[in-house]
Design a protein around this motif. Structure first.
Motif, mmCIF file in Angstrom:
data_model
loop_
_atom_site.group_PDB
_atom_site.id
_atom_site.type_symbol
_atom_site.label_atom_id
_atom_site.label_comp_id
_atom_site.label_asym_id
_atom_site.label_seq_id
_atom_site.Cartn_x
_atom_site.Cartn_y
_atom_site.Cartn_z
ATOM 1 N N THR A 1 33.257 2.919 20.320
ATOM 2 C CA THR A 1 32.541 3.093 21.578
ATOM 3 C C THR A 1 31.769 4.398 21.561
ATOM 4 O OG1 THR A 1 34.274 1.897 22.749
ATOM 5 C CG2 THR A 1 32.849 3.281 24.075
ATOM 6 N N ASP A 2 30.544 4.355 22.041
ATOM 7 C CA ASP A 2 29.706 5.545 22.195
ATOM 8 C C ASP A 2 29.933 6.049 23.613
ATOM 9 O OD1 ASP A 2 27.714 7.436 22.447
ATOM 10 O OD2 ASP A 2 26.062 6.025 22.219
ATOM 11 N N GLY A 3 30.719 7.102 23.764
ATOM 12 C CA GLY A 3 31.110 7.572 25.089
ATOM 13 C C GLY A 3 30.258 8.700 25.635
ATOM 14 N N GLN A 4 29.047 8.878 25.124
ATOM 15 C CA GLN A 4 28.231 10.003 25.578
ATOM 16 C C GLN A 4 27.757 9.841 27.020
ATOM 17 O OE1 GLN A 4 24.238 10.503 23.936
ATOM 18 N NE2 GLN A 4 24.529 8.549 22.850
ATOM 19 N N SER A 5 27.446 10.973 27.617
ATOM 20 C CA SER A 5 26.897 11.039 28.966
ATOM 21 C C SER A 5 25.453 11.504 28.878
ATOM 22 C CB SER A 5 27.685 12.040 29.813
ATOM 23 O OG SER A 5 29.026 11.658 29.908
ATOM 24 N N PRO A 6 24.651 11.265 29.925
ATOM 25 C CA PRO A 6 23.273 11.780 29.909
ATOM 26 C C PRO A 6 23.277 13.299 29.735
ATOM 27 C CG PRO A 6 23.559 10.266 31.727
ATOM 28 C CD PRO A 6 24.928 10.511 31.149
ATOM 29 N N HIS A 7 22.229 13.811 29.099
ATOM 30 C CA HIS A 7 22.101 15.256 28.917
ATOM 31 C C HIS A 7 20.772 15.731 29.495
ATOM 32 C CE1 HIS A 7 22.998 12.980 25.176
ATOM 33 N NE2 HIS A 7 21.711 12.896 25.122
ATOM 34 N N LEU B 1 27.226 3.118 11.808
ATOM 35 C CA LEU B 1 25.879 3.538 12.161
ATOM 36 C C LEU B 1 25.726 5.047 12.021
ATOM 37 C CD1 LEU B 1 23.756 1.995 14.854
ATOM 38 C CD2 LEU B 1 23.967 4.463 14.917
ATOM 39 N N VAL B 2 24.606 5.479 11.437
ATOM 40 C CA VAL B 2 24.267 6.902 11.343
ATOM 41 C C VAL B 2 22.854 7.066 11.862
ATOM 42 C CG1 VAL B 2 23.945 8.898 9.835
ATOM 43 C CG2 VAL B 2 25.777 7.260 9.356
ATOM 44 N N ALA B 3 22.645 8.043 12.730
ATOM 45 C CA ALA B 3 21.315 8.329 13.268
ATOM 46 C C ALA B 3 21.027 9.818 13.190
ATOM 47 C CB ALA B 3 21.211 7.864 14.721
ATOM 48 N N LEU B 4 19.774 10.148 12.876
ATOM 49 C CA LEU B 4 19.297 11.512 13.027
ATOM 50 C C LEU B 4 19.038 11.708 14.508
ATOM 51 C CD1 LEU B 4 16.593 11.566 10.206
ATOM 52 C CD2 LEU B 4 19.014 12.168 10.023
ATOM 53 N N VAL B 5 19.366 12.857 15.049
ATOM 54 C CA VAL B 5 19.206 13.113 16.477
ATOM 55 C C VAL B 5 18.438 14.420 16.662
ATOM 56 C CG1 VAL B 5 20.382 13.381 18.684
ATOM 57 C CG2 VAL B 5 21.465 12.052 16.871
ATOM 58 N N PHE B 6 17.334 14.354 17.423
ATOM 59 C CA PHE B 6 16.504 15.517 17.722
ATOM 60 C C PHE B 6 16.498 15.737 19.229
ATOM 61 C CE2 PHE B 6 14.998 13.527 13.891
ATOM 62 C CZ PHE B 6 14.755 14.584 13.033
ATOM 63 N N PHE B 7 16.796 16.949 19.662
ATOM 64 C CA PHE B 7 16.768 17.309 21.081
ATOM 65 C C PHE B 7 15.673 18.344 21.317
ATOM 66 C CE2 PHE B 7 21.279 16.209 20.528
ATOM 67 C CZ PHE B 7 21.509 15.403 21.634
ATOM 68 N N ALA B 8 14.991 18.225 22.445
ATOM 69 C CA ALA B 8 14.004 19.226 22.836
ATOM 70 C C ALA B 8 14.093 19.425 24.348
ATOM 71 C CB ALA B 8 12.592 18.796 22.451
ATOM 72 N N PRO B 9 14.294 20.678 24.826
ATOM 73 C CA PRO B 9 14.613 21.840 24.014
ATOM 74 C C PRO B 9 15.959 21.655 23.322
ATOM 75 C CG PRO B 9 14.985 22.313 26.332
ATOM 76 C CD PRO B 9 14.370 20.943 26.256
ATOM 77 N N ALA B 10 16.467 22.684 22.664
ATOM 78 C CA ALA B 10 17.727 22.588 21.928
ATOM 79 C C ALA B 10 18.849 22.068 22.816
ATOM 80 C CB ALA B 10 18.097 23.951 21.355
ATOM 81 N N TYR B 11 19.738 21.285 22.223
ATOM 82 C CA TYR B 11 20.875 20.698 22.936
ATOM 83 C C TYR B 11 21.770 21.797 23.497
ATOM 84 C CZ TYR B 11 25.058 17.856 23.705
ATOM 85 O OH TYR B 11 26.138 17.224 24.254
ATOM 86 N N SER B 12 22.059 21.716 24.775
ATOM 87 C CA SER B 12 22.874 22.745 25.441
ATOM 88 C C SER B 12 24.349 22.381 25.471
ATOM 89 C CB SER B 12 22.384 22.939 26.874
ATOM 90 O OG SER B 12 22.634 21.755 27.639
ATOM 91 N N GLY B 13 24.654 21.093 25.317
ATOM 92 C CA GLY B 13 26.033 20.658 25.426
ATOM 93 C C GLY B 13 26.485 20.475 26.864
ATOM 94 N N VAL B 14 25.602 20.747 27.810
ATOM 95 C CA VAL B 14 25.930 20.617 29.229
ATOM 96 C C VAL B 14 25.487 19.240 29.710
ATOM 97 C CG1 VAL B 14 25.498 21.527 31.546
ATOM 98 C CG2 VAL B 14 25.645 23.081 29.587
ATOM 99 N N PRO B 15 26.419 18.406 30.188
ATOM 100 C CA PRO B 15 26.013 17.096 30.697
ATOM 101 C C PRO B 15 25.068 17.237 31.879
ATOM 102 C CG PRO B 15 28.403 17.245 30.484
ATOM 103 C CD PRO B 15 27.848 18.632 30.279
#
Length: 115
Positions: A40-46, A93-107
């Motif tokens: 399961t992919d348990g991520q939340s919106p960022h 499954l493997v994916a490259l992930v790009f965040f802009a601006p940099a990922y803060s880790g804050v949901p």
């Protein structure tokens, strides 16, 4: 320069999805996301815009009320604060992930519609 092997499957030690960050600068961050088949992919919106590029595996992805099948070469854009997730993973499954601006880790806070 650093060479990153995104094709290496690295699930979490307990068989769950795993995100590994490889680069962070203020405007951008980059990592790999590995999800074992059946997990399961348990991520939340960022709070950051996000691009995924699937390099390995197969499954489905839902974002913004739309579901698509994904596999190697699939590229996906997810705007900041939008609910999204991989599901029905049939091959690791493997994916490259790009965040802009940099990922803060804050949901992101509650999703209330278009930002």
């Amino acid at each position: 320069m650093e060479i990153i092997d995104s094709g290496r499957f690295r699930p979490g030690g307990d068989g769950t999805a795993d995100f590994a960050e490889h680069l962070t600068v203020p405007a951008l961050s980059f990592g790999t996301y590995s999800i074992p088949a059946g997990a399961t992919d348990g991520q939340s919106p960022h709070n950051e815009d996000e691009v995924y590029v699937v390099t390995r595996g197969r499954g489905s992805f839902t974002s913004g009320g739309r579901t698509v099948e994904v596999g190697p070469g699939t590229a996906l854009f997810v705007p900041a604060r939008e609910e999204h997730r991989f599901h029905d993973i049939t091959e690791d499954l493997v994916a490259l992930v790009f965040f802009a601006p940099a990922y803060s880790g804050v949901p992101a806070g509650p999703v209330t519609g278009t930002p």
